[in-house]
Design a protein around this motif. Structure first.
Motif, short mmCIF file in Angstrom:
data_model
loop_
_atom_site.label_atom_id
_atom_site.label_comp_id
_atom_site.label_asym_id
_atom_site.label_seq_id
_atom_site.Cartn_x
_atom_site.Cartn_y
_atom_site.Cartn_z
N GLY A 123 0.81 -1.21 0.00
CA GLY A 123 0.00 0.00 0.00
C GLY A 123 0.84 1.25 0.00
N LEU A 124 0.46 2.20 0.83
CA LEU A 124 1.07 3.52 0.81
C LEU A 124 2.29 3.68 1.72
N THR A 125 2.35 2.94 2.82
CA THR A 125 3.48 3.09 3.74
C THR A 125 4.70 2.35 3.18
N ARG A 126 5.78 3.06 3.06
CA ARG A 126 7.05 2.49 2.56
C ARG A 126 7.89 2.04 3.75
N PRO A 127 8.78 1.08 3.55
CA PRO A 127 9.59 0.56 4.66
C PRO A 127 10.34 1.64 5.43
N GLU A 128 10.90 2.61 4.73
CA GLU A 128 11.68 3.66 5.39
C GLU A 128 10.80 4.61 6.22
N GLN A 129 9.50 4.62 5.98
CA GLN A 129 8.58 5.49 6.73
C GLN A 129 8.22 4.93 8.10
N VAL A 130 8.40 3.65 8.32
CA VAL A 130 8.05 3.02 9.59
C VAL A 130 8.75 3.73 10.75
N GLU A 131 10.00 4.11 10.54
CA GLU A 131 10.78 4.79 11.57
C GLU A 131 10.25 6.17 11.93
N ASP A 132 9.39 6.74 11.09
CA ASP A 132 8.83 8.06 11.35
C ASP A 132 7.74 8.06 12.44
N PHE A 133 7.28 6.87 12.80
CA PHE A 133 6.18 6.75 13.76
C PHE A 133 6.70 6.35 15.13
N PRO A 134 6.06 6.79 16.22
CA PRO A 134 6.52 6.45 17.56
C PRO A 134 6.13 5.03 17.98
N TYR A 135 5.42 4.30 17.15
CA TYR A 135 5.00 2.93 17.43
C TYR A 135 5.44 2.06 16.25
N ARG A 136 5.43 0.74 16.45
CA ARG A 136 5.89 -0.18 15.42
C ARG A 136 4.89 -1.32 15.26
N PRO A 137 4.76 -1.84 14.03
CA PRO A 137 3.94 -3.04 13.85
C PRO A 137 4.67 -4.25 14.45
N SER A 138 3.91 -5.30 14.72
CA SER A 138 4.53 -6.52 15.22
C SER A 138 5.48 -7.10 14.18
N LYS A 139 5.10 -6.96 12.91
CA LYS A 139 5.92 -7.48 11.82
C LYS A 139 5.62 -6.71 10.54
N VAL A 140 6.63 -6.53 9.72
CA VAL A 140 6.49 -5.90 8.40
C VAL A 140 6.73 -6.99 7.37
N VAL A 141 5.80 -7.13 6.41
CA VAL A 141 5.94 -8.14 5.36
C VAL A 141 5.71 -7.49 4.00
N ASP A 142 6.22 -8.14 2.97
CA ASP A 142 6.08 -7.59 1.62
C ASP A 142 4.63 -7.60 1.14
N SER A 143 3.91 -8.70 1.41
CA SER A 143 2.51 -8.78 0.96
C SER A 143 1.73 -9.70 1.89
N ILE A 144 0.44 -9.69 1.74
CA ILE A 144 -0.42 -10.55 2.55
C ILE A 144 -0.13 -12.02 2.28
N ALA A 145 0.39 -12.32 1.11
CA ALA A 145 0.75 -13.70 0.78
C ALA A 145 1.78 -14.24 1.77
N ASP A 146 2.58 -13.36 2.35
CA ASP A 146 3.59 -13.79 3.33
C ASP A 146 2.98 -14.23 4.66
N LEU A 147 1.69 -14.01 4.83
CA LEU A 147 1.03 -14.34 6.09
C LEU A 147 0.13 -15.58 5.98
N VAL A 148 -0.03 -16.12 4.80
CA VAL A 148 -0.96 -17.24 4.60
C VAL A 148 -0.65 -18.41 5.51
N ASP A 149 0.61 -18.73 5.71
CA ASP A 149 0.97 -19.89 6.54
C ASP A 149 0.67 -19.67 8.03
N ARG A 150 0.32 -18.47 8.42
CA ARG A 150 0.00 -18.18 9.83
C ARG A 150 -1.48 -18.42 10.15
N ILE A 151 -2.29 -18.64 9.13
CA ILE A 151 -3.73 -18.82 9.33
C ILE A 151 -4.04 -20.25 9.74
#
Length: 128
Positions: free
Chosen positions: A100-128
């Motif tokens: 989407g719109l948030t780029r990897p380098e922009q994550v550091e601009d926020f005072p909070y962090r996601p649990s994990k950053v992935v390239d696409s939702i396809a990277d999460l299929v094995d977690r379901i």
């Protein structure tokens, strides 16, 4: 737009879904709810109540509706400022997908962090 401005000036409640200013499209960013709300705010001098993300009320209501709990649920989204923030404030694990719109380098601009950053939702299929 004119009708919205007139209704709000006449006392209607100004409620919007989310503050996203832009959204992704195949041609690039396009105006989203936040941009439309900003135009109405400028014309009326009234700010909207955002009922959707990142409002934790939306997340809690959704979890309750499906009988889920924040400890066993996750928020997957492509925006740090609404998706990740909404999930985090609701006590969920958060996954930022870089399609989407948030780029990897922009994550550091926020005072909070996601649990994990992935390239696409396809990277999460094995977690379901």
């Amino acid at each position: 737009m004119t009708k919205a401005v007139r209704l709000i000036q006449a006392g209607a409640r100004f409620i919007a879904t989310n503050p996203d200013e832009t959204g992704p499209s195949t041609e690039g960013p396009l105006p989203a709810t936040g941009a439309v709300a900003a135009l109405i705010t400028k014309a009326t001098g009234r700010n909207p109540y955002f009922a959707g993300k990142p409002n934790p009320l939306m997340m809690r209501t959704g979890l309750n509706a499906i009988g889920a709990h924040s400890e066993t649920s996750a928020m997957i989204g492509d925006r740090m400022d609404t998706d990740v923030l909404a999930g985090m404030e609701a006590g969920m694990q958060t996954f930022l997908v870089l399609t989407g719109l948030t780029r990897p380098e922009q994550v550091e601009d926020f005072p909070y962090r996601p649990s994990k950053v992935v390239d696409s939702i396809a990277d999460l299929v094995d977690r379901i």
